[in-house]
Motif scaffolding. Structure first.
Motif, PDB file in Angstrom:
ATOM      1  N   THR A  11      -9.782  29.991  14.483  1.00 25.70           N
ATOM      2  CA  THR A  11      -9.810  31.403  15.397  1.00 25.70           C
ATOM      3  C   THR A  11     -10.659  32.478  14.136  1.00 25.70           C
ATOM      4  N   LYS A  12     -11.809  33.660  15.094  1.00 25.51           N
ATOM      5  CA  LYS A  12     -12.036  33.972  13.888  1.00 25.51           C
ATOM      6  C   LYS A  12     -11.739  35.112  14.646  1.00 25.51           C
ATOM      7  N   GLU A  13     -11.291  36.132  14.757  1.00 24.68           N
ATOM      8  CA  GLU A  13     -11.974  37.395  15.132  1.00 24.68           C
ATOM      9  C   GLU A  13     -11.979  38.751  14.474  1.00 24.68           C
ATOM     10  N   LYS A  21     -11.432  44.122  18.583  1.00 24.03           N
ATOM     11  CA  LYS A  21     -11.596  42.871  18.080  1.00 24.03           C
ATOM     12  C   LYS A  21     -12.359  41.860  19.071  1.00 24.03           C
ATOM     13  N   LYS A  23     -13.729  37.658  19.415  1.00 22.88           N
ATOM     14  CA  LYS A  23     -12.924  36.709  19.322  1.00 22.88           C
ATOM     15  C   LYS A  23     -14.710  35.518  19.038  1.00 22.88           C
ATOM     16  N   ASP A  26     -12.366  30.418  18.657  1.00 22.36           N
ATOM     17  CA  ASP A  26     -11.521  30.119  19.450  1.00 22.36           C
ATOM     18  C   ASP A  26     -10.631  29.087  19.532  1.00 22.36           C
ATOM     19  N   SER A  27      -9.819  29.261  18.668  1.00 19.16           N
ATOM     20  CA  SER A  27      -8.845  27.702  18.497  1.00 19.16           C
ATOM     21  C   SER A  27      -9.772  26.586  18.593  1.00 19.16           C
ATOM     22  N   THR A  62      -8.953  33.852  11.208  1.00 23.95           N
ATOM     23  CA  THR A  62      -7.590  34.921  11.899  1.00 23.95           C
ATOM     24  C   THR A  62      -6.070  34.499  11.735  1.00 23.95           C
TER      25      THR A  62
END
Ligand SMILES: Nc1ncnc2c1ncn2[C@@H]1O[C@H](COP(=O)(O)OP(=O)(O)OP(=O)(O)O)[C@@H](O)[C@H]1O
Ligand SMILES: [Mg+2]
Length: 145
Positions: A11-13, A21, A23, A26-27, A62
């Motif tokens: 995950t990257k925010e 923030k 995203k 996501d997962s 993240t």
């Protein structure tokens, strides 16, 4: 670790304007086996470049984990064993092919004699041939690069 690339809940925010923030990834879960050719497709802004940048260690996730060649991403050791060709390669356009290859070979600690041998080998492997040594990078097509 059997798979060459394993991504587990990555995950990257990004932090954007006003401290908000966003995203971008996501997962994400993914496994790529040895010898597999994998195409990562998706609409603009889907998070493909962000995912690759995390695998290469340019962007810090993240949360989540990923392994490349059995090592956790971001480890220096794995960076010696992978390569990437970005949309906008950071090459010096005024260098010629052999100058560029000497530069990268030196980064890998190869002696001048080893580099000269390797340069001829690599130019044969990619189908450019020795005669490409003196060609300027700025004159090469994307595929030739
Ligand atoms: N440094 C950053 N700061 C804030 N947001 C970012 C940053 N980099 C990317 N993003 C946002 O994250 C999302 C995913 O971007 P990314 O570049 O990973 O997409 P992509 O799948 O590679 O798209 P494209 O196909 O257009 O290249 C986009 O909404 C983008 O605006
Ligand atoms: Mg992209």
């Amino acid at each position: 670790m059997a798979s060459h690339i394993r991504i587990d809940g990555l995950t990257k925010e990004y932090r954007i304007y006003g401290g908000k923030k966003f995203k971008a990834v996501d997962s994400l879960n993914l496994e790529i086996e040895k010898g597999e050719i994998f195409g990562l497709l998706g609409p603009n802004g889907a998070g493909k470049t962000t995912t690759l940048n995390m695998l290469l260690g340019f962007v810090f996730p993240t949360s989540g984990k990923a392994w490349v060649l059995g090592q956790r991403i971001g480890k220096v050791g794995v960076k010696r064993r992978i390569s990437s060709l970005s949309e906008f390669p950071a090459t010096c356009e005024y260098l010629n092919v052999e100058e560029m290859l000497h530069f990268y070979g030196a980064l890998f600690g190869l002696s001048k004699r080893e580099r000269n041998k390797k340069i001829d080998e690599l130019l044969e492997v990619v189908g450019l041939g020795r005669e490409a040594r003196k060609r300027k990078l700025s004159d090469l097509s994307k595929g030739m690069r």
